[in-house]
Design a protein around this motif. Structure first.
Motif, PDB file in Angstrom:
ATOM      1  N   PRO A 164      35.288  44.859  29.831  1.00 23.42           N
ATOM      2  CA  PRO A 164      35.729  43.592  29.243  1.00 23.42           C
ATOM      3  C   PRO A 164      34.638  42.531  29.324  1.00 23.42           C
ATOM      4  CG  PRO A 164      37.397  44.483  30.732  1.00 23.42           C
ATOM      5  CD  PRO A 164      36.172  45.304  30.920  1.00 23.42           C
ATOM      6  N   GLY A 165      34.673  41.632  28.346  1.00 25.58           N
ATOM      7  CA  GLY A 165      33.700  40.548  28.365  1.00 25.58           C
ATOM      8  C   GLY A 165      33.914  39.622  29.546  1.00 25.58           C
ATOM      9  N   GLU A 166      35.169  39.415  29.933  1.00 28.03           N
ATOM     10  CA  GLU A 166      35.488  38.587  31.093  1.00 28.03           C
ATOM     11  C   GLU A 166      36.847  39.005  31.655  1.00 28.03           C
ATOM     12  OE1 GLU A 166      36.589  34.462  30.231  1.00 28.03           O
ATOM     13  OE2 GLU A 166      36.386  34.945  28.098  1.00 28.03           O
ATOM     14  N   ILE A 167      37.101  38.576  32.862  1.00 25.97           N
ATOM     15  CA  ILE A 167      38.371  38.831  33.534  1.00 25.97           C
ATOM     16  C   ILE A 167      39.074  37.494  33.712  1.00 25.97           C
ATOM     17  CG2 ILE A 167      39.532  39.844  35.515  1.00 25.97           C
ATOM     18  CD1 ILE A 167      37.905  41.831  33.859  1.00 25.97           C
ATOM     19  N   LYS A 168      40.291  37.392  33.161  1.00 26.19           N
ATOM     20  CA  LYS A 168      41.041  36.149  33.228  1.00 26.19           C
ATOM     21  C   LYS A 168      42.248  36.286  34.152  1.00 26.19           C
ATOM     22  CE  LYS A 168      40.006  34.329  28.613  1.00 26.19           C
ATOM     23  NZ  LYS A 168      40.612  33.757  27.383  1.00 26.19           N
ATOM     24  N   SER A 169      42.717  35.140  34.655  1.00 24.31           N
ATOM     25  CA  SER A 169      43.941  35.116  35.440  1.00 24.31           C
ATOM     26  C   SER A 169      45.138  35.115  34.489  1.00 24.31           C
ATOM     27  CB  SER A 169      43.995  33.873  36.334  1.00 24.31           C
ATOM     28  OG  SER A 169      42.965  33.909  37.300  1.00 24.31           O
ATOM     29  N   GLU A 170      46.140  35.951  34.781  1.00 22.79           N
ATOM     30  CA  GLU A 170      47.351  35.987  33.968  1.00 22.79           C
ATOM     31  C   GLU A 170      48.499  36.455  34.868  1.00 22.79           C
ATOM     32  OE1 GLU A 170      49.139  34.782  30.992  1.00 22.79           O
ATOM     33  OE2 GLU A 170      47.149  35.375  30.258  1.00 22.79           O
ATOM     34  N   ARG A 171      49.398  35.525  35.225  1.00 22.95           N
ATOM     35  CA  ARG A 171      50.468  35.840  36.165  1.00 22.95           C
ATOM     36  C   ARG A 171      51.332  36.987  35.647  1.00 22.95           C
ATOM     37  NH1 ARG A 171      53.229  34.036  40.456  1.00 22.95           N
ATOM     38  NH2 ARG A 171      51.866  32.232  40.722  1.00 22.95           N
ATOM     39  N   GLY A 172      51.581  37.952  36.523  1.00 22.91           N
ATOM     40  CA  GLY A 172      52.451  39.071  36.180  1.00 22.91           C
ATOM     41  C   GLY A 172      51.742  40.256  35.559  1.00 22.91           C
ATOM     42  N   TRP A 173      50.528  40.053  35.046  1.00 26.93           N
ATOM     43  CA  TRP A 173      49.776  41.161  34.461  1.00 26.93           C
ATOM     44  C   TRP A 173      49.093  41.954  35.575  1.00 26.93           C
ATOM     45  CZ3 TRP A 173      47.492  40.897  28.983  1.00 26.93           C
ATOM     46  CH2 TRP A 173      48.361  40.199  28.129  1.00 26.93           C
ATOM     47  N   ILE A 174      48.703  43.171  35.261  1.00 32.77           N
ATOM     48  CA  ILE A 174      48.044  44.036  36.238  1.00 32.77           C
ATOM     49  C   ILE A 174      46.878  44.737  35.555  1.00 32.77           C
ATOM     50  CG2 ILE A 174      48.326  45.985  37.822  1.00 32.77           C
ATOM     51  CD1 ILE A 174      51.286  45.379  37.911  1.00 32.77           C
ATOM     52  N   SER A 175      45.760  44.769  36.234  1.00 36.06           N
ATOM     53  CA  SER A 175      44.569  45.439  35.705  1.00 36.06           C
ATOM     54  C   SER A 175      44.018  46.403  36.732  1.00 36.06           C
ATOM     55  CB  SER A 175      43.503  44.412  35.309  1.00 36.06           C
ATOM     56  OG  SER A 175      43.948  43.590  34.240  1.00 36.06           O
ATOM     57  N   GLY A 176      43.172  47.281  36.274  1.00 35.90           N
ATOM     58  CA  GLY A 176      42.543  48.236  37.172  1.00 35.90           C
ATOM     59  C   GLY A 176      41.117  48.526  36.752  1.00 35.90           C
ATOM     60  N   ASP A 177      40.248  48.591  37.737  1.00 31.16           N
ATOM     61  CA  ASP A 177      38.838  48.910  37.488  1.00 31.16           C
ATOM     62  C   ASP A 177      38.663  50.417  37.677  1.00 31.16           C
ATOM     63  OD1 ASP A 177      36.065  49.258  37.549  1.00 31.16           O
ATOM     64  OD2 ASP A 177      35.746  47.263  38.371  1.00 31.16           O
ATOM     65  N   ALA A 178      38.613  51.148  36.570  1.00 34.01           N
ATOM     66  CA  ALA A 178      38.547  52.607  36.641  1.00 34.01           C
ATOM     67  C   ALA A 178      37.225  53.086  37.235  1.00 34.01           C
ATOM     68  CB  ALA A 178      38.752  53.214  35.259  1.00 34.01           C
ATOM     69  N   ASP A 179      36.138  52.376  36.949  1.00 30.91           N
ATOM     70  CA  ASP A 179      34.851  52.758  37.535  1.00 30.91           C
ATOM     71  C   ASP A 179      34.893  52.647  39.053  1.00 30.91           C
ATOM     72  OD1 ASP A 179      33.733  53.330  35.093  1.00 30.91           O
ATOM     73  OD2 ASP A 179      32.772  51.376  34.847  1.00 30.91           O
ATOM     74  N   CYS A 180      35.494  51.559  39.517  1.00 29.80           N
ATOM     75  CA  CYS A 180      35.653  51.361  40.961  1.00 29.80           C
ATOM     76  C   CYS A 180      36.474  52.491  41.568  1.00 29.80           C
ATOM     77  CB  CYS A 180      36.303  49.997  41.206  1.00 29.80           C
ATOM     78  SG  CYS A 180      37.069  49.784  42.825  1.00 29.80           S
ATOM     79  N   ARG A 181      37.571  52.841  40.904  1.00 32.18           N
ATOM     80  CA  ARG A 181      38.449  53.888  41.424  1.00 32.18           C
ATOM     81  C   ARG A 181      37.735  55.233  41.502  1.00 32.18           C
ATOM     82  NH1 ARG A 181      42.357  57.577  39.009  1.00 32.18           N
ATOM     83  NH2 ARG A 181      41.395  56.997  37.058  1.00 32.18           N
ATOM     84  N   ARG A 182      36.966  55.554  40.443  1.00 32.42           N
ATOM     85  CA  ARG A 182      36.264  56.843  40.447  1.00 32.42           C
ATOM     86  C   ARG A 182      35.260  56.921  41.589  1.00 32.42           C
ATOM     87  NH1 ARG A 182      36.041  55.625  34.812  1.00 32.42           N
ATOM     88  NH2 ARG A 182      37.651  56.799  33.691  1.00 32.42           N
TER      89      ARG A 182
END
Length: 587
Positions: A158-176
């Protein structure tokens, strides 16, 4: 509850609360802090996780109440202490990279690498990301755009990471990266712990690699989710208002007496989590393996030895769900069964297992006759259950095929091919392994009453090729030979419908299962003979051991059956197909 949040006017606050309250009362899941409360941004799903410590669940609940501005008159724990330093802890965790999941955040921009899809849950969004080899994912459970959407970025971030209440994101590269590190640890441990006592673990690890994705990431993710699902497998859900309707209307489970149970593949407090098999997506049919056990120590010990053999020599490659029918098990024994192997276990309570008909219990002479049978009442209940009512159990309703195993039945060598898949490919209705004679004293009057049924239905006792295999020509008497169904595979649709169930109901009305111990293998043999043509019956060639019977199958002609005790194994009287390369074949 009516207090306005920052940036909200009184009307907005009232509308927001009304929407939340309506969902709280109308959504059956929400009372368990499930999908709706996930939007609070405080990880409410943790409250339904039996492995999360109490203090952590208190902290999550306190954060939820604080985030939603919900006043509480009394608490049995200190929320102020839990909330103190919450933001600092979250920031420190993020800075240290302790988690690759980003609550209350969304990916934004770099649209050339982004795509969106409709997914029902966070888990499905993450699974979609894994399948597409994405670098980052974002899920909106609040349905801001009308429906819950999942965005993934493939080939870029993503170009940037924004705050959004209730949403959930995951960094797949980090997880791998984390999973690759974790995947290296078991290999190091296995290397350091290699020895004669580690054989079972090594076999299971190797088997798991065969059915899992070749990536270390998927193996680690699968392992962690299986461990959580094991916790739910052990738990017996207490029934609460509304739960019965929710489970049964969705065919996810049922409630009986004062508890509820999930059906495969469902788990969790409302049977809303899916514990899918590694091969489910490859099959165009559904199959299940099942046992029947009591709470007796001998039966529990037997099944604890049978299940690891089932996994190592068969199910590690095919991953069918395993249902354990029972008439009541202690929590300790449920846990012992679940922990015995890597099979996916579900328990199914048999409600009428020992319900005798009134015409037997109310008649003194009949009641006295019940006590004269040398087989226990529980054993006779097993014969009746497996003769007919087993096929009508709700837990089997969504399956095409079912394989039966006894608690002391097992595979003494590797099963080369999947007999359930072979049965489906051949269009068979019944599959058997071997023939043996029954004891005449165990099936008294069974053949005479079966002849009466045939006469009523206009069926010739030797009118089919299969019946002619079991009924003598000279006197039209049954030879007592039968399909030994301590291992068998059935096409459930046929066995749960008439004419099979009609024949069972007739026999059941006589009371012979209780008075004479009529065996389920006898019922199965004569029923198959009456109605199934030979091309619908299949003889499977699998290695199998049970009590004094053992065979190694055509796939292991170089091996022979020996007792485990003869080669230092346990249980000593169980069989193993042995040869010079026994160890290699068992792995």
């Amino acid at each position: 509850l009516g207090k306005a949040r920052k940036g909200e006017g009184p009307e907005q606050a009232t509308a927001s609360f009304a929407t939340w309250l309506r969902g709280w009362h109308c959504s059956p899941e929400s009372r368990f802090f499930s999908r709706l409360e996930l939007t609070a941004g405080s990880g409410m799903a943790k409250l339904a996780d039996p492995t999360v410590p109490r203090l952590e669940r208190e902290r999550v609940l306190c954060h939820f109440l604080d985030a939603q501005n919900i006043p509480v008159q009394r608490r049995n724990f200190d929320c102020e202490a839990h909330l103190a330093g919450f933001e600092q802890q979250a920031a420190a965790a993020a800075a240290a990279g302790q988690s690759c999941v980003r609550p209350d955040q969304r990916g934004w921009g770099n649209d050339a690498f982004a795509s969106e899809s409709l997914q029902d849950s966070v888990g499905e969004c993450e699974a979609h990301c894994t399948k597409m080899q994405c670098t980052y994912w974002t899920f909106d459970p609040t349905a801001m755009y009308g429906r819950p959407l999942c965005w993934i970025w493939v080939g870029g971030r993503p170009g940037e990471i924004k705050s959004e209440r209730g949403w959930i994101s995951g960094d797949a590269d980090c997880r791998r990266a984390k999973e690759q590190e974790a995947a290296q640890e078991p290999a190091k441990e296995a290397e350091s712990s290699h020895g004669p006592d580690s054989e079972d673990d090594e076999v299971e690890v190797a088997g798991q690699a065969e059915v899992a994705s070749p990536t270390a990431a998927s193996r680690t993710a699968s392992s962690s989710s299986r461990e959580l699902h094991k916790q739910w497998a052990v738990r017996q859900l207490k029934e609460v208002p509304g739960m019965r309707y929710f489970l049964e209307s969705g065919s996810r489970g049922r409630c009986v007496r004062d508890f509820c149970e999930c059906f495969p593949p469902y788990r969790g407090p409302l049977c809303e989590q899916v514990d899918a098999g590694a091969r489910d997506h490859e099959r165009n049919f559904s199959g299940v393996l099942h046992y029947l056990t009591s709470d007796d120590e001998i039966d529990i010990d037997d099944i604890r030895h049978s299940l690891p053999r089932l996994w190592r020599r068969f199910n590690r490659r095919f991953d069918y769900p395993v249902v354990i029918f029972n008439d009541g098990l202690s929590e300790a024994n449920r846990k012992a069964i679940v922990d015995a192997s890597k099979n996916r276990i579900w328990f199914a309570y048999v409600e009428d297992y020992l319900d005798l008909p009134a015409f037997l219990t109310d008649d003194p002479s009949q009641k006295a006759a019940l006590d004269e049978v040398k087989w226990s009442l529980g054993y006779r209940g097993m014969c009746r259950f497996r003769s007919g009512t087993i096929f009508l159990q709700p837990v089997l309703r969504n399956f095409d095929y079912a394989m039966t195993l006894d608690t002391d039945g097992y595979f003494p060598a590797e099963v080369a091919e999947d007999p359930i898949a072979a049965m489906h490919a051949g269009g068979y209705v019944y599959t058997w392994s071997h023939l043996l004679p029954d004891l005449p004293g165990a099936v008294r009057h069974f053949w005479e009453y079966s002849l009466m049924y045939m006469r009523m239905k206009g069926i010739e006792p030797r009118g089919t090729p299969i019946l002619r295999q079991f009924v003598r020509e000279e006197d039209v008497q049954w030879t007592y030979q039968l399909y030994m169904n301590d291992i068998e595979i059935v096409q459930l649709d046929w066995f749960r419908s008439d004419p099979y169930q009609d024949y069972f109901r007739y026999l059941d009305s006589i009371g012979g299962f209780w008075l004479h111990r009529w065996g389920d293998h006898a019922v199965r043999t004569i029923a198959v003979g009456m109605w199934l043509p030979e091309d619908k019956v299949f003889e499977m060639d699998v290695p199998y051991g049970h009590q004094n019977y053992c065979r190694c199958s055509g796939a292991h002609q170089h091996l022979s059956c020996v007792r485990e005790g003869d080669i230092g194994g346990v249980p000593e009287k169980w069989w193993i197909c042995a040869g010079e390369d026994t160890k290699e074949n068992d792995q």
